[in-house]
Enzyme design. Structure first.
Site, PDB file in Angstrom:
ATOM      1  N   THR A 117       0.815  -1.214   0.000  1.00 14.16           N
ATOM      2  CA  THR A 117       0.000   0.000   0.000  1.00 14.16           C
ATOM      3  C   THR A 117       0.850   1.266   0.000  1.00 14.16           C
ATOM      4  O   THR A 117       1.960   1.276   0.566  1.00 14.16           O
ATOM      5  CB  THR A 117      -0.893   0.022   1.254  1.00 14.16           C
ATOM      6  OG1 THR A 117      -1.490   1.316   1.377  1.00 14.16           O
ATOM      7  CG2 THR A 117      -0.094  -0.239   2.520  1.00 14.16           C
ATOM      8  N   TYR A 141      -1.744   0.209  10.129  1.00 14.24           N
ATOM      9  CA  TYR A 141      -2.020  -0.459   8.855  1.00 14.24           C
ATOM     10  C   TYR A 141      -0.802  -0.377   7.935  1.00 14.24           C
ATOM     11  O   TYR A 141      -0.299  -1.391   7.434  1.00 14.24           O
ATOM     12  CB  TYR A 141      -3.246   0.170   8.182  1.00 14.24           C
ATOM     13  CG  TYR A 141      -3.413  -0.254   6.746  1.00 14.24           C
ATOM     14  CD1 TYR A 141      -3.673  -1.583   6.429  1.00 14.24           C
ATOM     15  CD2 TYR A 141      -3.272   0.659   5.701  1.00 14.24           C
ATOM     16  CE1 TYR A 141      -3.801  -1.990   5.100  1.00 14.24           C
ATOM     17  CE2 TYR A 141      -3.395   0.264   4.382  1.00 14.24           C
ATOM     18  CZ  TYR A 141      -3.659  -1.060   4.085  1.00 14.24           C
ATOM     19  OH  TYR A 141      -3.775  -1.450   2.779  1.00 14.24           O
TER      20      TYR A 141
END
Ligand code: UDP
Length: 330
Positions: A117, A141
């Site tokens: 990501t 995250y």
């Protein structure tokens, strides 16, 4: 080629399953169905319901289906949730990925594609981000994915494995043939939320922060169509099968839109009002995230087909409308 797709019952993994099938390859889905849907897995595709942290089950699956390559999507992916539950994110995204990698090594898997990501970059400069930009995630995250990137790199070096790590920017849209789309009821991602508001499924939506130092004060993201993202995964597999080197690549178009521009596009494409309230900044949100996509275009010959915000919104609208009609019938 037999390909294990972890998270293959989910939004992005589900599109990968369709692409593999369309290309005549053999996907096998491994999913714990925590957010994925059994109905989304085509009947002729094997589905193993299990946890990627279950070493024995993963190993057995890799062997019994003669898997040649793993494409690893299974993860938790909501930034604000990760701020509240860091240990849950490190367990799910990092510790369980370690277990998956251990099973991959034990089964002699040599080809691995990992879904990472842009959140690994943190609060970037205003320029488009190259893969060599410093990594400084703002959320558990992002950190949980960064740690897995590091593990994969080291494991590959030690065990004669080759990999492509793909850092996703903001994925949205749905399969243009409407075979798949984002189906989670309480999704938090901007385009889905704005589209649901346009369809009257939510009374209003919030814009998280209008005081950022951007032209209109709202955050800027590089929104990319899920079908283009999946094409990058297919090209990554081709690259590795052809003997290509391990790579870390960004997957984004290289230009961004602000939150206000996205909301306005949803109003235009849907022809409906979208009530958007100004709300405080959301914790863990970087101001601007835009990809430099030079590397993926040159190394994987990636040529996106849906680089158009209105098209992404239109496909999301069509999918969401279909989903709503189907749920009403159930
Ligand atoms: N956002 C917003 N309202 C929403 C959802 C998102 O203003 O209901 C903003 C969010 O603060 C961020 C951008 O939209 O600046 C994209 O957020 P999203 O959750 O879609 O993806 P992220 O960039 O966090 O992965």
């Amino acid at each position: 080629m037999n390909v294990l797709v972890t998270g293959g019952a989910g939004y992005i993994g589900g599109h990968m399953v369709l692409a593999l099938r369309d290309a005549g390859l053999k996907p096998v889905v491994f999913d714990n169905l925590s957010t994925g849907f059994r109905w989304s897995v085509p009947e002729d595709v094997p589905l193993v319901v299990g946890d990627i942290g279950d070493y024995e089950l993963v190993l057995q699956t890799l062997k019994s289906h003669s898997i040649d390559a793993i494409v690893h999507f299974a993860a938790k992916l909501v930034v604000p949730e990760s701020m509240r539950d860091p240990l849950g994110y490190y367990l799910n995204n990092t510790v369980k990925s370690r277990s998956l990698l251990a099973a991959a090594v034990a089964a002699g898997i040599k080809t691995f594609v990992f879904s990472s990501t842009a959140a690994v970059y943190g609060n970037a400069s205003e320029k488009a981000l190259t893969e060599d930009a410093p990594l400084a995630p703002l959320s558990p995250y992002g950190s949980s994915k960064q740690l897995t990137e590091v593990m994969l790199r080291d494991v590959a070096a030690a065990h004669d494995m080759r990999f492509v790590t793909i850092r996703y920017f903001n994925v949205a849209g749905a399969d243009p043939a409407m075979r798949h789309g984002q189906s989670t009821a309480n999704a938090t991602h901007l385009i889905k939320v704005a589209v649901q508001t346009a369809l009257g499924m939510r009374p209003s939506m919030d814009i998280y922060g209008t005081d950022y130092p951007t032209p209109d004060g709202t955050c800027i993201r590089d929104y990319i169509h899920v079908t283009d993202l999946i094409a990058a995964h297919m090209q990554a597999l081709d690259h590795l099968r052809g003997g290509g080197e391990s790579l870390v690549v960004n997957c984004g178009y290289g230009h961004g839109y602000s939150v206000s521009e996205v909301v306005e596009t949803v109003r235009k494409v849907s022809g409906r009002p979208v009530e958007a309230r100004i709300a405080p900044r959301r914790e863990g949100d970087p101001m601007t995230i835009v990809a430099d996509s030079t590397r993926i275009r040159s190394k994987l010959n990636w040529q996106p087909r849906y680089d158009d915000l209105a098209t992404i919104v239109e496909h999301t609208l069509r999918w969401e409308t279909m989903l709503r009609e189907r749920n009403l019938k159930l």
